[in-house]
Scaffold this active site. Sequence first.
Site, PDB file in Angstrom:
ATOM      1  CB  VAL A 283     -40.120  52.444  18.771  1.00 53.38           C
ATOM      2  CG1 VAL A 283     -41.499  52.226  19.346  1.00 53.38           C
ATOM      3  CG2 VAL A 283     -40.191  52.034  17.271  1.00 53.38           C
TER       4      VAL A 283
ATOM      5  CB  SER B 158     -41.874  38.183  10.389  1.00 50.86           C
ATOM      6  OG  SER B 158     -42.478  37.951   9.137  1.00 50.86           O
TER       7      SER B 158
ATOM      8  CE1 TYR C 207     -41.299  43.551   8.169  1.00 54.42           C
ATOM      9  CE2 TYR C 207     -41.434  41.264   7.459  1.00 54.42           C
ATOM     10  CZ  TYR C 207     -41.680  42.241   8.091  1.00 54.42           C
ATOM     11  OH  TYR C 207     -42.867  41.995   9.144  1.00 54.42           O
ATOM     12  CB  ALA C 208     -36.175  38.793   5.225  1.00 56.17           C
ATOM     13  CB  ALA C 209     -32.020  41.510   7.426  1.00 59.67           C
ATOM     14  CB  SER C 210     -35.526  44.054  10.360  1.00 63.82           C
ATOM     15  OG  SER C 210     -36.858  43.735   9.849  1.00 63.82           O
TER      16      SER C 210
HETATM   17  N1  LIG Z   1     -49.077  41.539   8.465  1.00 60.71           N
HETATM   18  C1  LIG Z   1     -48.353  40.637   8.477  1.00 60.71           C
HETATM   19  O1  LIG Z   1     -48.611  39.857   7.700  1.00 60.71           O
HETATM   20  C2  LIG Z   1     -47.273  40.382   9.358  1.00 60.71           C
HETATM   21  C3  LIG Z   1     -46.590  39.274   9.255  1.00 60.71           C
HETATM   22  C4  LIG Z   1     -45.604  38.878  10.004  1.00 60.71           C
HETATM   23  C5  LIG Z   1     -45.187  39.744  10.838  1.00 60.71           C
HETATM   24  N2  LIG Z   1     -45.674  40.913  11.038  1.00 60.71           N
HETATM   25  C6  LIG Z   1     -45.451  41.900  12.202  1.00 60.71           C
HETATM   26  O2  LIG Z   1     -46.624  42.123  12.973  1.00 60.71           O
HETATM   27  C7  LIG Z   1     -46.295  43.351  13.718  1.00 60.71           C
HETATM   28  C8  LIG Z   1     -47.218  44.184  13.371  1.00 60.71           C
HETATM   29  O3  LIG Z   1     -47.599  44.665  12.162  1.00 60.71           O
HETATM   30  P1  LIG Z   1     -49.045  44.755  11.385  1.00 60.71           P
HETATM   31  O4  LIG Z   1     -49.167  43.893  10.426  1.00 60.71           O
HETATM   32  O5  LIG Z   1     -49.977  44.971  12.732  1.00 60.71           O
HETATM   33  O6  LIG Z   1     -48.689  46.112  10.694  1.00 60.71           O
HETATM   34  P2  LIG Z   1     -49.576  47.352  10.735  1.00 60.71           P
HETATM   35  O7  LIG Z   1     -48.814  48.363   9.642  1.00 60.71           O
HETATM   36  O8  LIG Z   1     -50.948  47.426  10.757  1.00 60.71           O
HETATM   37  O9  LIG Z   1     -49.074  47.970  12.253  1.00 60.71           O
HETATM   38  C9  LIG Z   1     -47.600  48.553  12.541  1.00 60.71           C
HETATM   39  C10 LIG Z   1     -47.833  49.604  13.454  1.00 60.71           C
HETATM   40  O10 LIG Z   1     -46.563  50.115  13.801  1.00 60.71           O
HETATM   41  C11 LIG Z   1     -46.418  51.482  13.833  1.00 60.71           C
HETATM   42  N3  LIG Z   1     -44.977  52.188  13.786  1.00 60.71           N
HETATM   43  C12 LIG Z   1     -44.586  51.983  12.650  1.00 60.71           C
HETATM   44  N4  LIG Z   1     -43.442  52.660  12.777  1.00 60.71           N
HETATM   45  C13 LIG Z   1     -43.202  53.195  13.982  1.00 60.71           C
HETATM   46  C14 LIG Z   1     -42.528  53.903  14.823  1.00 60.71           C
HETATM   47  N5  LIG Z   1     -41.415  54.471  14.331  1.00 60.71           N
HETATM   48  N6  LIG Z   1     -42.709  54.109  16.204  1.00 60.71           N
HETATM   49  C15 LIG Z   1     -43.915  53.462  16.794  1.00 60.71           C
HETATM   50  N7  LIG Z   1     -44.824  52.743  15.915  1.00 60.71           N
HETATM   51  C16 LIG Z   1     -44.508  52.673  14.518  1.00 60.71           C
HETATM   52  C17 LIG Z   1     -47.640  51.843  12.752  1.00 60.71           C
HETATM   53  O11 LIG Z   1     -47.877  53.380  12.976  1.00 60.71           O
HETATM   54  C18 LIG Z   1     -48.340  51.179  13.016  1.00 60.71           C
HETATM   55  O12 LIG Z   1     -49.501  51.508  13.893  1.00 60.71           O
HETATM   56  C19 LIG Z   1     -44.850  43.997  12.921  1.00 60.71           C
HETATM   57  O13 LIG Z   1     -44.058  43.546  13.706  1.00 60.71           O
HETATM   58  C20 LIG Z   1     -45.026  42.889  11.651  1.00 60.71           C
HETATM   59  O14 LIG Z   1     -43.487  42.938  11.359  1.00 60.71           O
HETATM   60  C21 LIG Z   1     -47.023  41.376  10.232  1.00 60.71           C
END
Ligand SMILES: NC(=O)c1ccc[n+]([C@@H]2O[C@H](COP(=O)([O-])OP(=O)(O)OC[C@H]3O[C@@H](n4cnc5c(N)ncnc54)[C@H](O)[C@@H]3O)[C@@H](O)[C@H]2O)c1
Length: 234
Positions: free
Chosen positions: A55, A132, A146-149
Amino acid sequence: MTGAAARVLVTGAASGVGAAIVDGLLDLGATVLAVDVVPVPATGRVGLASQICDVRDRDLVTRVVDEFAEQGGLTGLVTSAAVYGRDVRLDDLRPDDVEHVLGVNVLGTLWVAQAAMPHLRRTSGSAVCVGSVAGRMGSVLAGAHYAASKGAIHALVHTLAKTEIGHGVRINGVAPGPVATPMIEGRGYDTAMFPIGRYADPGEVADAVLYLLSPRASYVTGTILDVNGGLYVR
Ligand SMILES: NC(=O)c1ccc[n+]([C@@H]2O[C@H](COP(=O)([O-])OP(=O)(O)OC[C@H]3O[C@@H](n4cnc5c(N)ncnc54)[C@H](O)[C@@H]3O)[C@@H](O)[C@H]2O)c1
């Protein structure tokens, strides 16, 4: 729109929350383009196509979004792609940490939103960005970058909601608490830290996203829906 006529692009679709969103959309009969920087596991499910795409690569993102939209329109967008980065404290942060996390989480989301918006305007579509709880209250264990993002994602949702509703496009976000996905595995989280005493299942976050995409949320825009099991309550 989430039913049979829906055509939705989901980023971060190979794993965790993104993969659960893809499954939920396919269950409703949608056509889905699952986008990830790593291959999306082939499930053979009807309506599913996938595309490898980083992305951060703005030109490739634009090509991928345009091609999918040209095949029948784009009615929905979900940005779930993100990285957690090294969980270091401020003193140990390096430029590459910040570039990586902000590059994927913020710039990546911006490029995808930018590419998708002209198509969503044509269909009066809708977008949901995954933020998040860290963007609400600061990190539990993740680094400040991460939090800032994630705070930036919430601000992006608020801004685009205001600029796009006049074009008929709704933009919302979800702010998950800890979800059982590879992102936080082995990072030192413990369910005893959470009021609800467990992680969210990715499907519980997907359900909130599906609601926000659907006509049931037709008057909802600019909202960040908390899915955090009571970890942070305003
Ligand atoms: N898991 C948690 O506790 C949690 C909590 C709050 C928010 N989130 C958010 O939920 C969302 C999903 O996270 P998740 O927990 O499913 O994590 P995950 O690591 O299982 O999935 C994230 C996906 O993003 C893909 N990715 C990473 N860099 C990329 C790039 N440059 N281009 C395209 N794809 C890319 C990865 O390959 C992966 O498949 C994220 O936005 C994360 O910040 C997760």
